[in-house]
Design an enzyme around this catalytic site. Structure first.
Site, PDB file in Angstrom:
ATOM      1  N   HIS A 158       0.811  -1.220   0.000  1.00 35.38           N
ATOM      2  CA  HIS A 158       0.000   0.000   0.000  1.00 35.38           C
ATOM      3  C   HIS A 158       0.844   1.270   0.000  1.00 35.38           C
ATOM      4  O   HIS A 158       0.309   2.356  -0.228  1.00 35.38           O
ATOM      5  CB  HIS A 158      -0.935  -0.004   1.214  1.00 35.38           C
ATOM      6  N   ASP A 367       3.891   9.494  -1.302  1.00 31.75           N
ATOM      7  CA  ASP A 367       2.721   8.728  -0.886  1.00 31.75           C
ATOM      8  C   ASP A 367       2.466   7.618  -1.892  1.00 31.75           C
ATOM      9  O   ASP A 367       2.596   7.840  -3.103  1.00 31.75           O
ATOM     10  CB  ASP A 367       1.492   9.634  -0.797  1.00 31.75           C
TER      11      ASP A 367
END
Length: 459
Positions: A158, A367
């Site tokens: 993730h 991110d």
């Protein structure tokens, strides 16, 4: 149809009414588990002190069995706070300067993965499909293979995967890559992350990309790799935002910013999110655009995160002090430029706040994806949409082509993007928003889940 077994560090268990928890990932995984019947196993979040954890706590909800285990205090410190969040997290976010490698913590990380495998093993059937999630559990497949399991096992990361020169600063990088080689499919958020992984294998001379780059060969194994950009439950979240306009908290927020443009930032408190640089950019925007004085409010919602890790405690103080300094420097008796909230806000309320905001300010330094960017887009009013100002270093920048992309390290550039967004004509805002919304309606969280499982199951 084979059963699905999901393994993650934490498990999202439905509440007492059986309702699915908020959050697209939990909703999608629960839907996939309900369809196939299955197990979701992971850490309960509780510690057993110094005692060895007892048997798994089993909870049945419909076709899903939730299997939770406690961890010892030592496990939590070495596996979770230690190696996972003081080594893997900073390295994967390109912050080698913050990585604190210790042999004891590394041993604890592998030990807890072995413990998870031992707890999971008695529950597995021969044809189960196993889907492991995130950086906490990279070695899990290797532990299961060593125990003789030949099931299809997939892994999804993730967070970002760094390039070779960053990854190789971690002393045990080869062991981590060897662990990934034991999966049948390794999924990353973006094609950049996928290329970084393949490039690392080639650079280190331990593997190669084959079959047009769709597979990897290393450590005596051949396995698939792919980019699967995680998303949100787009339609549901859009309805949240419409419904939230009647919410009392959202109504109060609307009244309190009457006559002012709202800019919103929503981030977990983390050094990767670029919050201090964002506050600097807002201050720069106000300083260079005096006509916006007393006409704009920046709302930063930042729930606490991993307060047991010293870097996060320090950052909490830093952000609060910075927001206070800016308010003291440019605020007036009737204008507080920055509203800083250091706690969680219910997701339906967030949807309403996104819809109020003229600017969604999503500027992480790094991110994996960033679902706030996607939620902001989904929450907008089609007749008067806001503008997404997005870091080019967020995985979402690979998809959301209608955003104003910025370099979060460039304070002046981000300030300029804020000004451009606030003055953008309605037709351009609509065009940019529609492009992003169309994409999110097609590539929602269910599509992400289906695409990954389809590739994992197929030979």
């Amino acid at each position: 149809m084979s059963r699905l077994v999901v393994v993650s560090n934490r498990v999202t268990v439905p509440d007492k009414t059986g309702a699915a928890p908020a959050g697209g990932l939990a909703v999608a995984l629960q839907a996939a588990l309900e369809e196939r019947g299955g197990i979701w196993m992971g850490w309960s979040g509780n510690s057993s002190g110094n005692e060895e954890p007892g048997p798994l706590e089993m909870q049945e909800h419909g076709a899903i069995t939730y299997a939770l285990t406690d961890l010892t205090d030592t496990d939590v410190e070495e596996y979770y706070h230690g190696f996972a969040n003081r080594v893997l997290w900073p390295i994967c976010h390109y912050r080698m300067d913050l990585a604190e490698y210790g042999r004891k913590e590394m041993a604890g990380y592998f030990r807890v993965n072995r413990f998870f495998a031992q707890k999971l093993a008695p529950l597995l059937k021969e044809d189960d499909i196993i889907w492991v999630h995130d950086y906490h559990l990279i070695p899990l497949a290797a532990e299961l293979r060593q125990m003789g399991f030949k099931n299809k096992i997939g892994f999804f990361l993730h967070i970002p995967w760094p390039p070779a020169d960053v990854l190789f600063t971690m002393p045990v990088h080869e062991q981590i890559m060897r662990g990934l080689s034991q999966y049948d499919l390794v999924g990353f958020q973006t094609d950049f992350d996928l290329d970084n992984f393949g490039g690392g294998l080639v650079r280190e001379g331990i593997g190669e990309r084959i079959d047009g780059g769709k597979k990897f060969s290393t450590f005596g194994r051949t396995f698939k790799g792919g980019a699967y950009s995680i998303s949100i439950e787009t339609e549901i979240f859009s309805k949240f935002a419409i419904k939230a306009e009647k919410n009392a908290m959202v109504r109060k927020a609307r009244q309190s910013v009457e006559g002012k443009d709202l800019i919103i930032g929503v981030d977990r408190l983390d050094y990767s999110k670029g919050i201090t640089q964002r506050i600097d950019a807002f201050e720069q925007f106000v300083a260079t655009n005096p006509d916006h004085h007393n006409k704009v409010t920046y709302l930063q919602i930042t729930p606490k995160s991993r307060s047991e890790v010293p870097e996060y405690e320090q950052m909490q103080r830093m952000v609060a002090e910075q927001a206070g300094r800016v308010n003291g420097a440019i605020g007036t008796v009737d204008w507080v430029p920055i509203r800083y909230i250091n706690r969680s806000v219910p997701r339906p309320v967030l949807a309403g706040l996104y819809r109020l905001a003229k600017i969604g300010l999503v500027t992480p330094l790094r991110d994996g994806m960033n679902l706030v960017a996607k939620e902001y887009v989904a929450a907008q009013d089609p007749e008067d949409p806001g503008v997404l100002v997005l870091s080019r270093f967020a995985g979402a920048a690979r998809e959301l082509r209608g955003a104003l992309l910025v370099n979060p390290y460039d304070i002046e550039g981000t300030a300029h993007a804020i000004a451009r967004g606030l003055s953008m004509p309605l037709d351009e805002r609509k065009q940019r928003w529609q492009m992003m919304m169309d994409h999110l309606l097609t590539y929602d969280i269910n599509r992400w889940c289906d695409d990954f499982l389809k590739d994992l199951i197929e030979d």
